[in-house]
Scaffold this motif. Structure first.
Motif, PDB file in Angstrom:
ATOM      1  N   VAL A 115       0.871  -1.168   0.000  1.00 50.83           N
ATOM      2  CA  VAL A 115       0.000   0.000   0.000  1.00 50.83           C
ATOM      3  C   VAL A 115       0.912   1.222   0.000  1.00 50.83           C
ATOM      4  O   VAL A 115       1.767   1.368   0.866  1.00 50.83           O
ATOM      5  N   SER A 116       0.738   2.096  -0.990  1.00 51.62           N
ATOM      6  CA  SER A 116       1.612   3.257  -1.155  1.00 51.62           C
ATOM      7  C   SER A 116       0.816   4.543  -1.046  1.00 51.62           C
ATOM      8  O   SER A 116      -0.340   4.610  -1.461  1.00 51.62           O
ATOM      9  N   LYS A 117       1.466   5.540  -0.506  1.00 47.00           N
ATOM     10  CA  LYS A 117       0.874   6.871  -0.400  1.00 47.00           C
ATOM     11  C   LYS A 117       1.950   7.892  -0.739  1.00 47.00           C
ATOM     12  O   LYS A 117       3.093   7.751  -0.321  1.00 47.00           O
ATOM     13  N   ILE A 118       1.601   8.902  -1.486  1.00 46.06           N
ATOM     14  CA  ILE A 118       2.523   9.985  -1.812  1.00 46.06           C
ATOM     15  C   ILE A 118       2.427  11.035  -0.702  1.00 46.06           C
ATOM     16  O   ILE A 118       1.335  11.485  -0.352  1.00 46.06           O
ATOM     17  N   CYS A 119       3.573  11.397  -0.151  1.00 45.64           N
ATOM     18  CA  CYS A 119       3.618  12.396   0.922  1.00 45.64           C
ATOM     19  C   CYS A 119       3.152  13.741   0.368  1.00 45.64           C
ATOM     20  O   CYS A 119       3.651  14.197  -0.669  1.00 45.64           O
ATOM     21  N   PRO A 120       2.186  14.386   1.028  1.00 45.81           N
ATOM     22  CA  PRO A 120       1.706  15.670   0.525  1.00 45.81           C
ATOM     23  C   PRO A 120       2.741  16.788   0.652  1.00 45.81           C
ATOM     24  O   PRO A 120       2.658  17.777  -0.067  1.00 45.81           O
ATOM     25  N   ASP A 121       3.720  16.614   1.517  1.00 42.31           N
ATOM     26  CA  ASP A 121       4.714  17.672   1.726  1.00 42.31           C
ATOM     27  C   ASP A 121       5.902  17.556   0.774  1.00 42.31           C
ATOM     28  O   ASP A 121       6.366  18.559   0.231  1.00 42.31           O
ATOM     29  N   THR A 122       6.418  16.335   0.599  1.00 41.38           N
ATOM     30  CA  THR A 122       7.656  16.164  -0.167  1.00 41.38           C
ATOM     31  C   THR A 122       7.466  15.458  -1.505  1.00 41.38           C
ATOM     32  O   THR A 122       8.355  15.507  -2.346  1.00 41.38           O
ATOM     33  N   GLY A 123       6.352  14.765  -1.688  1.00 41.63           N
ATOM     34  CA  GLY A 123       6.128  14.024  -2.929  1.00 41.63           C
ATOM     35  C   GLY A 123       6.832  12.678  -2.960  1.00 41.63           C
ATOM     36  O   GLY A 123       6.880  12.019  -3.986  1.00 41.63           O
ATOM     37  N   VAL A 124       7.372  12.242  -1.827  1.00 42.29           N
ATOM     38  CA  VAL A 124       8.072  10.966  -1.727  1.00 42.29           C
ATOM     39  C   VAL A 124       7.048   9.868  -1.476  1.00 42.29           C
ATOM     40  O   VAL A 124       6.100  10.048  -0.718  1.00 42.29           O
ATOM     41  N   ARG A 125       7.230   8.719  -2.121  1.00 43.00           N
ATOM     42  CA  ARG A 125       6.315   7.592  -1.942  1.00 43.00           C
ATOM     43  C   ARG A 125       6.662   6.852  -0.650  1.00 43.00           C
ATOM     44  O   ARG A 125       7.814   6.482  -0.418  1.00 43.00           O
ATOM     45  N   ALA A 126       5.647   6.636   0.181  1.00 42.61           N
ATOM     46  CA  ALA A 126       5.801   5.878   1.422  1.00 42.61           C
ATOM     47  C   ALA A 126       5.034   4.570   1.264  1.00 42.61           C
ATOM     48  O   ALA A 126       3.891   4.569   0.821  1.00 42.61           O
TER      49      ALA A 126
END
Length: 152
Positions: A115-126
């Motif tokens: 399950v992946s989410k893009i960080c709203p602050d940095t745009g890095v995939r978590a």
């Protein structure tokens, strides 16, 4: 340089929490030799909360040294991650999988999903790897839209 000496010279960020004798007093020079550190490192440890006895020169209790390194290890390990949270390595914070856009893809093992989410602050995939049951629970909770609350 031999392999043994290369291994001995390897930099260690976290020291053992059992290196010092509990009932012994150590001078600054003794601590530097015991942990193979520089004087600046010892100064940084004192700034980070290593207690000492000021008796003309600084003296350190073995029990205080061990407790200090034990706390540093726990701090380095961090808090356990909540059930539906992912750590972002860009902003060093955790984000909820219950809000915002997430993507789901199969993992390398059967029954495991990423399950992946893009960080709203940095745009890095978590990313977080979950089993089928956790994925079903996550999807059910996302459909009910609980907001930022997690069932932990």
């Amino acid at each position: 340089m031999t392999v043994a000496s290369a291994l001995r010279k390897k930099r260690r960020n976290l020291q053992s929490d059992r290196k010092a004798n509990l009932h012994q007093l150590y001078s600054s020079d003794d601590v530097i030799k015991l942990y193979e550190i520089s004087r600046n490192t010892l100064t940084n440890w004192i700034a980070d909360g290593l207690p000492f006895i000021d008796a003309g020169s600084r003296l350190f209790r073995g029990s205080d040294l061990n407790a200090f390194h034990s706390r540093r290890r726990l701090k380095a390990a961090g808090e356990p991650l909540g059930r539906f949270l992912v750590n972002c390595f860009g902003c060093k914070r955790s984000h909820s999988l219950l809000e915002g856009d997430v993507s789901v893809s199969p993992g390398r093992t059967d029954g495991i999903f990423r399950v992946s989410k893009i960080c709203p602050d940095t745009g890095v995939r978590a990313n977080r790897f979950v089993c089928r049951e956790e994925l079903d629970t996550l999807q059910r909770l996302r459909e009910t839209d609980p907001g930022s609350k997690t069932p932990d």
